[in-house]
Design an enzyme around this catalytic site. Structure first.
Site, PDB file in Angstrom:
ATOM      1  N   CYS A  90      46.784  41.134  42.395  1.00  0.00           N
ATOM      2  CA  CYS A  90      46.411  39.772  42.796  1.00  0.00           C
ATOM      3  C   CYS A  90      45.723  39.027  41.651  1.00  0.00           C
ATOM      4  CB  CYS A  90      45.509  39.810  44.023  1.00  0.00           C
ATOM      5  SG  CYS A  90      45.029  38.170  44.589  1.00  0.00           S
TER       6      CYS A  90
ATOM      7  N   CYS B 107      42.842  36.772  42.686  1.00  0.00           N
ATOM      8  CA  CYS B 107      41.618  37.520  43.034  1.00  0.00           C
ATOM      9  C   CYS B 107      40.890  37.969  41.773  1.00  0.00           C
ATOM     10  CB  CYS B 107      41.949  38.774  43.851  1.00  0.00           C
ATOM     11  SG  CYS B 107      43.110  38.532  45.187  1.00  0.00           S
ATOM     12  N   ASP B 108      41.632  38.490  40.811  1.00  0.00           N
ATOM     13  CA  ASP B 108      41.017  39.233  39.707  1.00  0.00           C
ATOM     14  C   ASP B 108      41.182  38.618  38.310  1.00  0.00           C
ATOM     15  OD1 ASP B 108      40.242  41.169  41.573  1.00  0.00           O
ATOM     16  OD2 ASP B 108      42.142  42.221  41.401  1.00  0.00           O
TER      17      ASP B 108
END
Length: 310
Positions: free
Chosen positions: A138, A141-142
């Site tokens: 992701c 997300c990261d």
């Protein structure tokens, strides 16, 4: 099986932000929800390190900690949270029947499905070893943790191109590792990739191994289709080869789309079977964020509450 039966108002299958949020809302409505947490209690977020984009946590929060707080909130409000996996369901008549770990049988007046989706991985042992330490599925997300660093994205579809262009806005360099001699993505997405100067597309390449040390990912060993191997130096290795919705239990009983995601009516959580609702990534191939999953858990709980009151 006959002796080991239990009748409940609402069964929630699967934990994660969607399941726990549904449990929070239904508990407050005095509907005594029973939630089975499944094989990955807390869902995909338990494999993530820091979450910086969930509102209300200005300093960020660890994925597992966020899920344990949601779980504690559901429990405090009276949700019945249980370890165990639903191994079989029968949605042909109400009350719906569900089997827990092949043993106990539940009869439920309504059902919320929040079984999530699983990111597809290449299946390399090194990829598993560095998951959460540089290996991610992701970018939104990261990606933030790799600012001004070099990273790689595996895949050649729309998602891979989207992740690569997103990462290119943060990272120094983005390699795209593509098995085929072309991108499968739409023309518009391809143009965006080719017009981004810090993306380098490595066509006809496969990943042999993710390289790293105690600090996490340091590189990747790649093999070209002609057999030539070389390494690239990277700090992050992002997979964008798709997700697999966890809907095997419901195949043939609920309407699913071509990719296996549960179809819902418009902006509701209503599935093709009355009294069955879906929330989170199991019905969402597009956004797949903790906040959207939590929001859809709220929608499912409200839809379910209205259904039961009726």
């Amino acid at each position: 099986m006959e002796t080991n039966k239990e009748t409940i108002k609402v069964l929630i299958i699967g934990s994660g932000p969607a399941g726990y949020t549904a449990a929070i809302y239904l508990s407050r409505a005095n509907l005594a929800p029973v939630l089975y947490e499944g094989i990955e209690p807390g869902g995909q977020l338990t494999t993530t390190t820091e979450v910086e984009n969930f509102p209300g946590f200005p300093e960020g929060i660890d994925g597992p900690e966020l899920m344990s707080r949601m779980r504690a909130q559901a429990e405090r409000l009276g949700a019945d949270l249980r370890a165990g996996t639903i191994t079989k369901v029968d949605l042909s008549a109400r009350p719906f029947r569900a089997e827990v770990d092949g043993e106990k049988e539940l009869l439920a007046e309504s059902l919320i499905i929040s079984t999530g989706a699983t990111a597809k991985y290449l299946g390399l042992p090194s990829e598993t070893k560095f998951r959460g330490q540089g290996v991610s599925a992701c970018a939104t997300c990261d990606g933030f943790f790799y600012r001004k660093k070099d990273v790689a994205v595996v895949g050649g579809g729309d998602t891979a191109c989207e992740e690569a262009t997103y990462l290119a806005s943060l990272c120094r360099k983005v390699y795209m590792i593509v098995r085929k001699p072309f991108l499968r993505a739409s023309k518009a997405m391809q143009e965006r990739v080719f017009n981004t100067p810090n993306i380098e597309v490595l066509f006809e390449h496969n990943t042999v191994e993710v390289l790293g040390d105690d600090s996490g990912v340091t590189g990747a060993l790649l093999r070209r289709n002609d057999g030539v191997e070389h390494t690239i130096d990277i700090a992050g290795f992002f997979l964008a080869i798709g997700h697999h919705p966890n809907t095997e239990l419901f195949a043939g009983q609920l309407d699913l789309n071509e990719e296996g995601y549960i179809k819902v009516e418009g902006n509701t959580s209503k599935t093709s079977v009355e009294g069955v609702f879906a929330a989170g990534d199991v019905k969402d191939p597009h956004y797949r964020q903790a906040i959207t999953a939590a929001g859809s858990g709220c929608v499912a709980a409200l839809d379910c509450e209205r259904f039961l009151l009726r």
